[in-house]
Design a protein around this motif. Sequence first.
Motif, PDB file in Angstrom:
ATOM      1  N   ASN A   1       5.605   1.486   3.558  1.00 51.62           N
ATOM      2  CA  ASN A   1       5.247   0.743   2.364  1.00 51.62           C
ATOM      3  C   ASN A   1       4.412   1.655   1.486  1.00 51.62           C
ATOM      4  O   ASN A   1       3.246   1.919   1.748  1.00 51.62           O
ATOM      5  CB  ASN A   1       4.467  -0.520   2.743  1.00 51.62           C
ATOM      6  N   ALA A   2       5.046   2.162   0.447  1.00 56.86           N
ATOM      7  CA  ALA A   2       4.400   3.161  -0.410  1.00 56.86           C
ATOM      8  C   ALA A   2       3.141   2.612  -1.047  1.00 56.86           C
ATOM      9  O   ALA A   2       2.226   3.356  -1.384  1.00 56.86           O
ATOM     10  CB  ALA A   2       5.372   3.635  -1.478  1.00 56.86           C
ATOM     11  N   TYR A   3       3.107   1.296  -1.213  1.00 58.64           N
ATOM     12  CA  TYR A   3       1.926   0.721  -1.853  1.00 58.64           C
ATOM     13  C   TYR A   3       0.668   1.038  -1.057  1.00 58.64           C
ATOM     14  O   TYR A   3      -0.373   1.346  -1.605  1.00 58.64           O
ATOM     15  CB  TYR A   3       2.080  -0.801  -2.000  1.00 58.64           C
ATOM     16  N   TYR A   4       0.782   0.944   0.271  1.00 58.36           N
ATOM     17  CA  TYR A   4      -0.405   1.074   1.109  1.00 58.36           C
ATOM     18  C   TYR A   4      -0.814   2.512   1.369  1.00 58.36           C
ATOM     19  O   TYR A   4      -1.931   2.754   1.811  1.00 58.36           O
ATOM     20  CB  TYR A   4      -0.164   0.386   2.453  1.00 58.36           C
TER      21      TYR A   4
ATOM     22  N   ILE B   1      -4.244   3.879  -0.315  1.00 63.98           N
ATOM     23  CA  ILE B   1      -5.409   3.033  -0.062  1.00 63.98           C
ATOM     24  C   ILE B   1      -5.700   2.951   1.441  1.00 63.98           C
ATOM     25  O   ILE B   1      -6.848   2.976   1.867  1.00 63.98           O
ATOM     26  CB  ILE B   1      -5.224   1.634  -0.691  1.00 63.98           C
TER      27      ILE B   1
ATOM     28  N   GLU C   1      -7.385   6.230   2.660  1.00 59.18           N
ATOM     29  CA  GLU C   1      -8.778   6.365   2.249  1.00 59.18           C
ATOM     30  C   GLU C   1      -9.687   5.357   2.957  1.00 59.18           C
ATOM     31  O   GLU C   1     -10.759   5.704   3.431  1.00 59.18           O
ATOM     32  CB  GLU C   1      -8.882   6.164   0.732  1.00 59.18           C
ATOM     33  N   LEU C   2      -9.205   4.135   3.017  1.00 62.42           N
ATOM     34  CA  LEU C   2     -10.053   3.082   3.579  1.00 62.42           C
ATOM     35  C   LEU C   2     -10.222   3.238   5.078  1.00 62.42           C
ATOM     36  O   LEU C   2     -11.314   3.017   5.613  1.00 62.42           O
ATOM     37  CB  LEU C   2      -9.440   1.707   3.276  1.00 62.42           C
TER      38      LEU C   2
ATOM     39  N   LYS D   1     -12.705   5.704   5.716  1.00 65.82           N
ATOM     40  CA  LYS D   1     -14.038   5.195   5.409  1.00 65.82           C
ATOM     41  C   LYS D   1     -14.575   4.332   6.549  1.00 65.82           C
ATOM     42  O   LYS D   1     -15.731   4.417   6.931  1.00 65.82           O
ATOM     43  CB  LYS D   1     -13.975   4.392   4.118  1.00 65.82           C
ATOM     44  N   TYR D   2     -13.729   3.467   7.058  1.00 69.41           N
ATOM     45  CA  TYR D   2     -14.173   2.564   8.117  1.00 69.41           C
ATOM     46  C   TYR D   2     -14.060   3.206   9.503  1.00 69.41           C
ATOM     47  O   TYR D   2     -14.461   2.605  10.497  1.00 69.41           O
ATOM     48  CB  TYR D   2     -13.369   1.267   8.098  1.00 69.41           C
TER      49      TYR D   2
ATOM     50  N   GLN E   1     -10.406  -5.980   6.361  1.00 67.93           N
ATOM     51  CA  GLN E   1     -10.933  -4.733   5.813  1.00 67.93           C
ATOM     52  C   GLN E   1     -10.254  -4.363   4.499  1.00 67.93           C
ATOM     53  O   GLN E   1     -10.820  -3.666   3.674  1.00 67.93           O
ATOM     54  CB  GLN E   1     -10.756  -3.602   6.835  1.00 67.93           C
ATOM     55  N   MET E   2      -9.045  -4.833   4.309  1.00 69.83           N
ATOM     56  CA  MET E   2      -8.355  -4.591   3.039  1.00 69.83           C
ATOM     57  C   MET E   2      -8.878  -5.515   1.943  1.00 69.83           C
ATOM     58  O   MET E   2      -8.448  -5.443   0.805  1.00 69.83           O
ATOM     59  CB  MET E   2      -6.855  -4.843   3.191  1.00 69.83           C
ATOM     60  N   GLY E   3      -9.767  -6.413   2.289  1.00 71.34           N
ATOM     61  CA  GLY E   3     -10.296  -7.339   1.290  1.00 71.34           C
ATOM     62  C   GLY E   3      -9.778  -8.750   1.466  1.00 71.34           C
ATOM     63  O   GLY E   3      -9.913  -9.581   0.578  1.00 71.34           O
TER      64      GLY E   3
ATOM     65  N   GLU F   1     -12.210 -11.808   0.882  1.00 74.14           N
ATOM     66  CA  GLU F   1     -12.849 -12.104  -0.399  1.00 74.14           C
ATOM     67  C   GLU F   1     -12.428 -13.475  -0.891  1.00 74.14           C
ATOM     68  O   GLU F   1     -11.255 -13.843  -0.806  1.00 74.14           O
ATOM     69  CB  GLU F   1     -12.462 -11.023  -1.417  1.00 74.14           C
TER      70      GLU F   1
ATOM     71  N   LYS G   1      -9.418 -14.052  -3.258  1.00 75.09           N
ATOM     72  CA  LYS G   1      -8.062 -13.732  -2.847  1.00 75.09           C
ATOM     73  C   LYS G   1      -7.262 -15.003  -2.577  1.00 75.09           C
ATOM     74  O   LYS G   1      -6.038 -14.995  -2.592  1.00 75.09           O
ATOM     75  CB  LYS G   1      -8.079 -12.837  -1.602  1.00 75.09           C
TER      76      LYS G   1
END
Lengths: 442, 1011
Positions: free
Chosen positions: A408-411, A414, A417-418, A421-422, A431-433, A436, A439
């Motif tokens: 999945n090119a979208y992910y 992100i 990087e994420l 980070k985690y 963790q992807m949000g 929130e 959402k």
Amino acid sequence: MDNNLIDRMEQVPYRNLLNKLSLFILTIVFALTLANPVVAATTVLPTQAVDTAAGEALFKANCAACHKLFKKATGPALFQVGDKYEKKWLYSWIKNSQELVKSGDAQANAIFKEYNGSVMTSFPQLSNIDIDNIIAYTYTAKKVATTAVVTTASSNANSGGFSNDLILGALVMVFVLLVVMLVLVQKTLKRIAEANGVAYAEAQERKPIWQAFVDNQFLVLVASIFMLLSSAYFAYGYLMQVGVDQGYTPVQPIHYSHRIHAGDNQIDCNYCHSSARKSKHSGIPSLNVCMNCHKSIGEVAETTLAEGKNEYEVDYNAEIQKLYAAVGWDEDAQSYTGETQPVKWIRIHNLPDFAYFNHSQHVTVAGVACQTCHGPVEEMEIMYQYAPLTMGWCINCHRETNIQVKENAYYEKIHEELSKKYGVENLTAAQMGGLECGKCHY
Amino acid sequence: MASNKKYWKSVEELNPNSAVVEALKQNEFAEPIPTEDFLGNKNVLEGSSTTRRDFLKYVGFSTAAASLAACEGPVIKSIPYVVAPDQIVPGVANYYATTMADGYDFAHVLVKTREGRPIKIERNDLAHHGGVNARVHASVLSMYDKNRLTGPRVYGAESTWQELDQAVAQGLSALGDQEVVLLTQTFASPTTQALIQAFKKKYSQVRHVAYDMVSASDALDAFQEVYGVRALPDYDFTHAAVIVSVGADFLGDWQGGGFEGTYAKSRIPKNGKMSRHIQFESNMSLSGANADKRVPLTPAQQLGVLEIITGASSSATLSEELTLAAQQAKAQLEKAGAEGILITGLPSLAAQKMALNYNRSVASKMMNADHPVMKYSASSTEVNEVISGVIDGSIKGLITVGVNPVYAFPNNKFEAAYKVLDFSLAFAMKDDETATWAKLVAATPHYLESWGDVQVKKGSFALAQPTIRPLFNTRQFQDCLMAWTGQEATYHDYIQSFWKENILNGGSWATALHDGIYQSDFTSTGTELPKISTETRTFDVGDGMALCLYTKTGLGDGRQANNPWLQELPDPITRTSWDNYLTVSAADAKALGLTNVNVANGALNGNYARIQVGATVLEKVPVLIQPGQAKGTVGLALGYGQKAAIQAEMQTGVNAYALYQDFASVQSVQVQKTEGTHEFACVQLHNTMMGRDIIRETTLEIFNTKDKSDWNGVPMVSKDHKEIPVTSPEADLWDSFDRSIGHHFNLSIDLNACTGCGACVVACHAENNVPVVGKSEMRRSRDMHWLRIDRYYSSEDSFAGDTDKKDNISGLSSSLSEFAEMENPAANPQVAFQPVMCQHCNHAPCETVCPVAATSHSRQGQNHMAYNRCVGTRYCANNCPYKVRRFNWFLYAENDEFDYHMNNDLGRMVLNPDVVVRSRGVMEKCSMCIQMTQKTILDAKREGRVIKDGEFKTACSAACETGAIQFGDINDDQSEVFQQKADDRMYHLLEAVGTKPNVFYQTKVRNTKEA
């Protein structure tokens, strides 16, 4: 359909013992029935040289989609079709019906016209012997309707239940008898003791237990705290259940069995609920989707029918008729009447308006199996709400479930990087949000 | 400080001692909760038979009952399609290209439909012609108007189309040779024109007359005389260097509007250059508000200015100042040559010809006469003949289509004559004034339910297609014509064959329908050009004042008066909703004794005036004192004061069409004060920003020559007695989250490009289910707009100068002089528009004060609002420095106390199913259209691709014609919004507070250089 029935939230968690017992007996009865098929109309087969078993296999593989033995479907009923038409004509018709129609054959044209010009598939691969076999199969007699058997079965079941009650009753009687005897024995013993001059020590006037309890301040305090806490616990538990309709099993206008469709027949969920892949709604299939199959399935198999009647007290054939009535299908004419009556299903999964849920996000993007939230649908005779559908339940899953990043090119960016980070290999939805507020709430 | 001007929103703010302004500064909510009303009255409390114990009992019982009732959930039914249409997937929106052409607004649009219901209008990017204004965005709600006609009517009785057809045939044949007039809106439709020809062929007594309720007759006459075509020149201001407008509100509805897109392009300074816009006008219009230089003057003086600029012999005598201004404008135009443009809105053939010929003589690149605009075509001469013909009885029959002459004709004898006409047939969507008295009424569908084709500009053809099955038993005019001329096919078939034969030139019909527009060189023939009016107007008003009739952004010509979104849209200039009013200059108001007063809660009250044009009198016209109104002129908006088929709440204002004599927008009027006080629903004092540094502006000269810190400096704050910029990490009280991963949304608003048109406000309404609250609630500062466009007036004087003056004030004599000082700017203020929505602060003050954590921040930069969590303490609104949070004082949906679209089944169909309808007692605010950003992300995830710039949109950014509002992801360094954030003009609102907003603004630059 009784309105009261529909409007009631009916929960059917257990079936009673009676039913289980009857199931057992039924199985036996069925075994017997199957072993001795009762033949009603015995017809002498035209020739002995043919193989009806092979014919049956061929019929089911090639013809059954459009033809039934005793009923008109897309094509005519084929029971004893050899009596109606000459064999030679049948050979050429089956191998290439259109050629026959074009040749101006009167009989062929009449049939072609009667069935609204629907073209019968040509079967050049069938040999004359094959066709003979099929024709022979069509002479196989119709089995006697299972209704009679079922009646006996259920009466048998009933008698079984009766004896069960009898045993229980007898047991109760014995128990009562025992208690009476015990009391009598004690009385007699007492009398004997009195007669023998055995004196009982007079029980001293003791402080009643409740008085002692009241006097003990500490105990009262502890007990009341305990009482308060436990009642608060239960009250909380009760209140948290308000509005949670887990197990909600409303009576639907058509008894639709997911067990048969998704379980026995292995139909993919997405076949009927196709919009789950691309829309926020999974969508209740429109009736034309049902008709994709039910155009040619007007009746269920006899075993299934019996199973329905005995286990679920439902006549599946009658339910299919309800579908036909709703969609306006005239089975005899094999055409739509145009008079439709949309089905008013009772909605089972009711998310409040302020919660946004999107099926495609979960089904297509995350690849979550339908069963994760909807439970073992393939085993459900009647659909019920499996999950509590509370926010806690949603969030829990978001915390535990990893996102599907593969291909999945979208992910790509992100996630790289994420996760760095985690410091994790796979990110969870949280963790992807996915926790929130906005959402799901907007 | 970047800007040293004094900004003010209302004249009231110029009053240094105003208690109202002070109170509004201190209170987020203008009205306190009326606890005194029910607790303060001791007698009432003691007289009550309910004791405290009883009260507690009731509370207990009702709580118990409510919780018991809550245990049983309601039974909800779901009814799927019997046969599902292929295109409709429940939950997925479909878009259709169509064209709105209601006779006033012409626009190419995309219609968003959900489950077969149109719910929103978007711009069609394939079309380069603008015009998708606030009314077009709101038009979707007009379809769900419960006051629409539900079927045809024959002689007062509800009927069938067959009967109507018979009645029409009988009626027309009974009239024999006597004249019947077919009075229609301008269709600009090649097929409709052909059908009308066929109809005229069959009934030779029929004469077709086009009638535009708001006339452009003089401009049409001028163009016809010069070019031989009845149309209006098209303008493209993209590369304009100098724009001089004499009374033309081209950013409003002048000649059909739609010019703001290209205008804005010329306004953004590029390579040190931007256009210079000089506006001469009477009313304060949108164009005047956006101009670099605005000169207020009367229409007669406008004519004089026009004569000076075009070098014609001047008839009027102008003051020295005006002559100078006109000569300066002339000099600049001359310098610009072909890059200059002169336009005028004066309703005079001579004036229109002057401008037209001027542009022709300099070969202005801005004007395009080869592909003129076909939006309007009516000739006042012809329409006047119809009026007199009906009145004197020479016209026996009248068929009206898409127009409402009984309401809009400026002749009080017409109505009586219309009632007794032998044959009257009205095609109408609503039972309006004309349909009420028509013998035959044909109910027409809304444009979203109809087929059609339109030629908005010559050579640019557009198709209209239905987006929903007609809601009622309606039949469109073209289908009726086909039935009456004995054609069997439907109008759809007719368009298709007509297009294939004439327009498509072998192109694909499906593609044309998909795109909505198609370029072709087809020219329709056979239309006779009307006679050109010979009247000359000097705009001499004698001893009266000049009344300048105009149209408001909200209602336009009044066709959609029953649309609550438009009624509630505050006028960009006056910030007043739900009304029309007489705009008067401060000086004239003083002379006439007219006043405006702000009452304690900030609401505006005004006097009434009696106004008279010729013999026509309008009693009780509310008066609004308008800064910048030219002395000696008054303004009044058309389109209000309708009564028929309009629900009570929306019967607002007075009917100015009664004064629209000879369809000229300038009239001589007598104004007199009368009794009574009018209550306005004016939001100009709402949410005042306490006089802080809100608007930043500079001049092109400074922008080009000086350093950024001079005109757009970062505010400094003091730390350890040292000045440090507020953006430095040291000044930050909070730890920042890392927002460099994933999306981070920012919204850029260019104050140079924003013309204040209000399209974004209505688009936001439609997208986010923002409720309509009604006039009385608006008065109480309870408007629910998530996005407001603040309008600031600014004095020419410097703020610093004012402060000096104020500091030196002592005693009465000084305060008097200060008054005089303040009066001058009010006569001709500069105007700036600033759209303000939730700023989505990274350090949001609202989030820290919410006791229930109902508002929280996301990694993507959006400030979330969980309505179901909100308990309505309103702390957040109190703590918001931008005043963008809105509180639901009531339940606005399904509430009998309100009667707007959310309160009837038809109107609720417009609601966006992806956004929840908020209930009473919760806060709401701009969400940065999170439903749209989430949808974009989901689509990308599903398709497994990266999101390109331009995919992220909000309702406002998508609606913005001028590109003033840009939305995007600043973590994508290829994005437009990323570039804009790095722009020198970028600033944050109230940056000194340190809220770190995700919305930023681009400093307004004015081109003040003369010649």
